[in-house]
Design a protein around this motif. Structure first.
Motif, PDB file in Angstrom:
ATOM      1  N   THR A 212       9.076  -7.998 -19.532  1.00 20.40           N
ATOM      2  CA  THR A 212       9.895  -7.224 -18.599  1.00 20.40           C
ATOM      3  C   THR A 212       9.172  -5.950 -18.167  1.00 20.40           C
ATOM      4  O   THR A 212       9.125  -5.612 -16.977  1.00 20.40           O
ATOM      5  CB  THR A 212      11.238  -6.863 -19.237  1.00 20.40           C
ATOM      6  N   VAL A 213       8.605  -5.246 -19.146  1.00 14.00           N
ATOM      7  CA  VAL A 213       7.886  -4.010 -18.828  1.00 14.00           C
ATOM      8  C   VAL A 213       6.656  -4.309 -17.983  1.00 14.00           C
ATOM      9  O   VAL A 213       6.351  -3.589 -17.020  1.00 14.00           O
ATOM     10  CB  VAL A 213       7.499  -3.269 -20.118  1.00 14.00           C
ATOM     11  N   ALA A 214       5.943  -5.382 -18.331  1.00 12.24           N
ATOM     12  CA  ALA A 214       4.756  -5.753 -17.555  1.00 12.24           C
ATOM     13  C   ALA A 214       5.130  -6.071 -16.107  1.00 12.24           C
ATOM     14  O   ALA A 214       4.406  -5.701 -15.173  1.00 12.24           O
ATOM     15  CB  ALA A 214       4.069  -6.955 -18.207  1.00 12.24           C
ATOM     16  N   GLY A 215       6.267  -6.743 -15.918  1.00 16.35           N
ATOM     17  CA  GLY A 215       6.719  -7.024 -14.561  1.00 16.35           C
ATOM     18  C   GLY A 215       7.034  -5.748 -13.796  1.00 16.35           C
ATOM     19  O   GLY A 215       6.727  -5.627 -12.598  1.00 16.35           O
ATOM     20  N   GLY A 216       7.623  -4.775 -14.488  1.00 19.32           N
ATOM     21  CA  GLY A 216       7.897  -3.492 -13.852  1.00 19.32           C
ATOM     22  C   GLY A 216       6.635  -2.764 -13.448  1.00 19.32           C
ATOM     23  O   GLY A 216       6.569  -2.134 -12.386  1.00 19.32           O
ATOM     24  N   VAL A 217       5.600  -2.854 -14.286  1.00 22.67           N
ATOM     25  CA  VAL A 217       4.314  -2.224 -13.967  1.00 22.67           C
ATOM     26  C   VAL A 217       3.694  -2.875 -12.738  1.00 22.67           C
ATOM     27  O   VAL A 217       3.147  -2.195 -11.860  1.00 22.67           O
ATOM     28  CB  VAL A 217       3.360  -2.307 -15.171  1.00 22.67           C
ATOM     29  N   LEU A 218       3.789  -4.189 -12.659  1.00 21.19           N
ATOM     30  CA  LEU A 218       3.232  -4.900 -11.499  1.00 21.19           C
ATOM     31  C   LEU A 218       3.934  -4.505 -10.204  1.00 21.19           C
ATOM     32  O   LEU A 218       3.320  -4.501  -9.133  1.00 21.19           O
ATOM     33  CB  LEU A 218       3.350  -6.415 -11.713  1.00 21.19           C
ATOM     34  N   ILE A 219       5.212  -4.173 -10.294  1.00 23.23           N
ATOM     35  CA  ILE A 219       5.932  -3.708  -9.112  1.00 23.23           C
ATOM     36  C   ILE A 219       5.578  -2.257  -8.799  1.00 23.23           C
ATOM     37  O   ILE A 219       5.458  -1.860  -7.633  1.00 23.23           O
ATOM     38  CB  ILE A 219       7.454  -3.851  -9.327  1.00 23.23           C
ATOM     39  N   ALA A 220       5.402  -1.458  -9.849  1.00 22.75           N
ATOM     40  CA  ALA A 220       5.146  -0.026  -9.663  1.00 22.75           C
ATOM     41  C   ALA A 220       3.785   0.244  -9.032  1.00 22.75           C
ATOM     42  O   ALA A 220       3.642   1.202  -8.263  1.00 22.75           O
ATOM     43  CB  ALA A 220       5.245   0.694 -11.002  1.00 22.75           C
ATOM     44  N   VAL A 221       2.786  -0.576  -9.349  1.00 21.08           N
ATOM     45  CA  VAL A 221       1.432  -0.323  -8.845  1.00 21.08           C
ATOM     46  C   VAL A 221       1.377  -0.347  -7.325  1.00 21.08           C
ATOM     47  O   VAL A 221       0.893   0.614  -6.695  1.00 21.08           O
ATOM     48  CB  VAL A 221       0.428  -1.309  -9.468  1.00 21.08           C
ATOM     49  N   PRO A 222       1.841  -1.413  -6.648  1.00 20.83           N
ATOM     50  CA  PRO A 222       1.806  -1.373  -5.173  1.00 20.83           C
ATOM     51  C   PRO A 222       2.712  -0.303  -4.581  1.00 20.83           C
ATOM     52  O   PRO A 222       2.400   0.267  -3.525  1.00 20.83           O
ATOM     53  CB  PRO A 222       2.266  -2.781  -4.771  1.00 20.83           C
ATOM     54  N   ALA A 223       3.849  -0.010  -5.241  1.00 18.34           N
ATOM     55  CA  ALA A 223       4.735   1.039  -4.737  1.00 18.34           C
ATOM     56  C   ALA A 223       4.042   2.393  -4.784  1.00 18.34           C
ATOM     57  O   ALA A 223       4.145   3.199  -3.846  1.00 18.34           O
ATOM     58  CB  ALA A 223       6.020   1.072  -5.551  1.00 18.34           C
ATOM     59  N   LEU A 224       3.314   2.620  -5.874  1.00 12.06           N
ATOM     60  CA  LEU A 224       2.573   3.867  -6.007  1.00 12.06           C
ATOM     61  C   LEU A 224       1.445   3.939  -4.991  1.00 12.06           C
ATOM     62  O   LEU A 224       1.177   5.002  -4.404  1.00 12.06           O
ATOM     63  CB  LEU A 224       2.015   3.980  -7.429  1.00 12.06           C
ATOM     64  N   GLY A 225       0.802   2.800  -4.754  1.00  9.49           N
ATOM     65  CA  GLY A 225      -0.242   2.749  -3.739  1.00  9.49           C
ATOM     66  C   GLY A 225       0.299   3.058  -2.357  1.00  9.49           C
ATOM     67  O   GLY A 225      -0.329   3.775  -1.572  1.00  9.49           O
ATOM     68  N   ALA A 226       1.485   2.534  -2.050  1.00  7.06           N
ATOM     69  CA  ALA A 226       2.103   2.802  -0.751  1.00  7.06           C
ATOM     70  C   ALA A 226       2.458   4.273  -0.602  1.00  7.06           C
ATOM     71  O   ALA A 226       2.310   4.857   0.477  1.00  7.06           O
ATOM     72  CB  ALA A 226       3.353   1.942  -0.590  1.00  7.06           C
TER      73      ALA A 226
ATOM     74  N   TYR B  14       0.860   6.725  -1.887  1.00  5.46           N
ATOM     75  CA  TYR B  14      -0.386   7.443  -1.607  1.00  5.46           C
ATOM     76  C   TYR B  14      -0.841   7.214  -0.164  1.00  5.46           C
ATOM     77  O   TYR B  14      -1.229   8.156   0.530  1.00  5.46           O
ATOM     78  CB  TYR B  14      -1.480   6.989  -2.575  1.00  5.46           C
ATOM     79  N   VAL B  15      -0.766   5.966   0.293  1.00  2.15           N
ATOM     80  CA  VAL B  15      -1.228   5.639   1.639  1.00  2.15           C
ATOM     81  C   VAL B  15      -0.437   6.401   2.693  1.00  2.15           C
ATOM     82  O   VAL B  15      -0.995   6.879   3.685  1.00  2.15           O
ATOM     83  CB  VAL B  15      -1.135   4.120   1.887  1.00  2.15           C
ATOM     84  N   ILE B  16       0.865   6.552   2.476  1.00  4.73           N
ATOM     85  CA  ILE B  16       1.693   7.216   3.483  1.00  4.73           C
ATOM     86  C   ILE B  16       1.363   8.702   3.577  1.00  4.73           C
ATOM     87  O   ILE B  16       1.715   9.369   4.552  1.00  4.73           O
ATOM     88  CB  ILE B  16       3.183   7.005   3.178  1.00  4.73           C
ATOM     89  N   GLN B  17       0.684   9.231   2.562  1.00  7.75           N
ATOM     90  CA  GLN B  17       0.253  10.621   2.610  1.00  7.75           C
ATOM     91  C   GLN B  17      -1.101  10.788   3.286  1.00  7.75           C
ATOM     92  O   GLN B  17      -1.551  11.913   3.499  1.00  7.75           O
ATOM     93  CB  GLN B  17       0.153  11.202   1.194  1.00  7.75           C
ATOM     94  N   ARG B  18      -1.719   9.678   3.607  1.00 14.89           N
ATOM     95  CA  ARG B  18      -3.031   9.750   4.245  1.00 14.89           C
ATOM     96  C   ARG B  18      -2.885   9.536   5.751  1.00 14.89           C
ATOM     97  O   ARG B  18      -1.797   9.539   6.297  1.00 14.89           O
ATOM     98  CB  ARG B  18      -3.977   8.697   3.633  1.00 14.89           C
ATOM     99  N   ARG B  19      -3.963   9.293   6.449  1.00 14.56           N
ATOM    100  CA  ARG B  19      -3.963   9.244   7.907  1.00 14.56           C
ATOM    101  C   ARG B  19      -3.033   8.164   8.457  1.00 14.56           C
ATOM    102  O   ARG B  19      -2.321   8.374   9.450  1.00 14.56           O
ATOM    103  CB  ARG B  19      -5.386   9.011   8.414  1.00 14.56           C
ATOM    104  N   SER B  20      -3.026   6.987   7.819  1.00 15.45           N
ATOM    105  CA  SER B  20      -2.181   5.903   8.329  1.00 15.45           C
ATOM    106  C   SER B  20      -0.708   6.271   8.264  1.00 15.45           C
ATOM    107  O   SER B  20       0.069   5.969   9.172  1.00 15.45           O
ATOM    108  CB  SER B  20      -2.439   4.622   7.535  1.00 15.45           C
ATOM    109  N   GLY B  21      -0.306   6.938   7.194  1.00 12.55           N
ATOM    110  CA  GLY B  21       1.076   7.381   7.083  1.00 12.55           C
ATOM    111  C   GLY B  21       1.407   8.440   8.102  1.00 12.55           C
ATOM    112  O   GLY B  21       2.515   8.473   8.666  1.00 12.55           O
TER     113      GLY B  21
END
Length: 376
Positions: free
Chosen positions: A149-163, A165-172
């Protein structure tokens, strides 16, 4: 969002009440009393942790171009109190903290950018802390439903965290600029042009890798130090857990709190998570609930004075309005008038293909002062 938060609060309260009743209130109370002076140590540790997080916020600022360490620490307490005790989905306090920072002389663009960078460094280090706890749990308990369960949560958190960060950069920047320009075109958009300043400061802060790295190390050390709360409380109750065991419980319990960000204080989610985690180490449910209550005491001990401090800060700054705030307010008033929320003023000559309003002023994209108040 407000309705969702209210519904989540009701569900969380019901869940927490059911857990306490099923575990026996007398047993939980006895376990809490058993912590003795340990509860005071937990409260002091929480004060130290929040102050340390304020130091992490201070680290992201360029030297000589940011607030004092005292301001960062005091406003970090305000952020903590609002996010923990008020129904703001754990983000309202950060916006208010950044807005209050502008009242202390920090330009609006810099204050807003520092808030985003601070949230990013906290989220990244919390993810690292969670992964460390997960790896330790796998060594201690092996594979199991909780680990998966925790591993599944981490797998979801990684792309969310990446998004995030991306929205704070030029594309965002381009995405937000395009959305806002469609909503508030013409001269009203110029009043909202401070977003350019925000992204300019984001690039400046992220470009200083030494400061970002320092903030990451400070926040990571803060997460690890927070393990003291669990270690002290459980040992005081008569459950001799090691610091490593306490780190597993704390890291994954913080992950549960983060996942339940919609629920104020993660009510119900924290209690259920601690019961499941403590059970792995042979700690009964009543002791896990007692641990949760001790943590709640620390929440109140830190949060209530922080809310009082917020009230004092607002009163002191109510009569002092940063230069440029009136201009932003006029621009926002024009937008509300166009949406029909109040009668529009007499139109003047069109600008950029859209009519303006009498008395509206333009805000230059390099005018930072007061910009964040619009956002907050």
């Amino acid at each position: 969002m407000k309705r969702l938060t209210t519904l989540a609060s009701i569900v969380g309260l019901g869940t927490a009440l059911a857990l306490f009743l099923s575990s026996g209130m007398s047993d939980v109370t006895a376990a809490v009393v058993g912590t003795g002076w340990g509860a005071l140590i937990v409260v002091l540790a929480r004060f130290a942790a929040v102050a340390w997080a304020g130091f992490g916020w201070y680290a992201v600022f360029p030297r000589g171009a940011g607030p004092t360490l005292r301001d960062c620490i005091s406003l970090r307490f305000v952020r903590e109190g609002i996010n923990t005790l008020l129904p703001v989905a754990q983000v309202g306090g950060d916006l208010i903290g950044a807005r209050l920072l502008t009242r202390r002389g920090t330009p609006g663009g810099m204050a807003g950018a520092s808030m985003f960078v601070d949230l990013m460094t906290q989220a990244v280090t919390q993810l690292i802390f969670t992964v460390a706890g997960l790896l330790l749990l796998m060594q201690i308990a092996g594979d199991g439903p909780l680990v998966r369960t925790v591993a599944g949560g981490v797998l979801i958190a990684v792309p969310a965290l990446g998004a995030f960060y991306v929205i704070q950069r030029r594309s965002g920047h381009r995405l937000i600029e395009a959305a806002l320009s469609r909503f508030a075109a013409g001269r009203e958009w110029r009043a909202l042009g401070a977003i350019d300043v925000l992204y300019e400061n984001l690039r400046r802060l992220y470009g200083n890798r030494a400061h970002v790295s320092a903030a990451l190390l400070i926040h990571l050390a803060g997460w690890v130090a927070g393990t003291v709360e669990v270690w002290v409380a459980l040992n005081a109750m008569g459950y001799p857990v090691s610091f490593v065991d306490a780190l597993v419980i704390e890291s994954l319990a913080q992950a549960v709190r983060g996942a339940a960000f919609v629920v104020p204080g993660a009510i119900g989610a924290q209690e259920g998570g601690l019961i499941a985690l403590c059970a792995l180490f042979g700690i009964p449910a009543e002791a896990a609930l007692a641990l949760s209550l001790v943590k709640r005491v620390a929440d109140l001990a830190v949060g209530l004075p922080s809310l009082a401090l917020w009230n004092v800060m607002e009163r002191k700054s109510a009569s002092v309005e940063p230069e440029g705030v009136a201009v932003v307010r006029e621009g926002l008033g024009a937008i509300r008038a166009r949406l029909g929320r109040r009668p529009a003023a007499t139109p003047l000559a069109p600008a950029y293909g859209f009519s303006t309003v009498r008395g509206a002023a333009a805000l230059s994209s390099d005018n930072e002062t007061g910009a964040l108040k619009k956002c907050a």
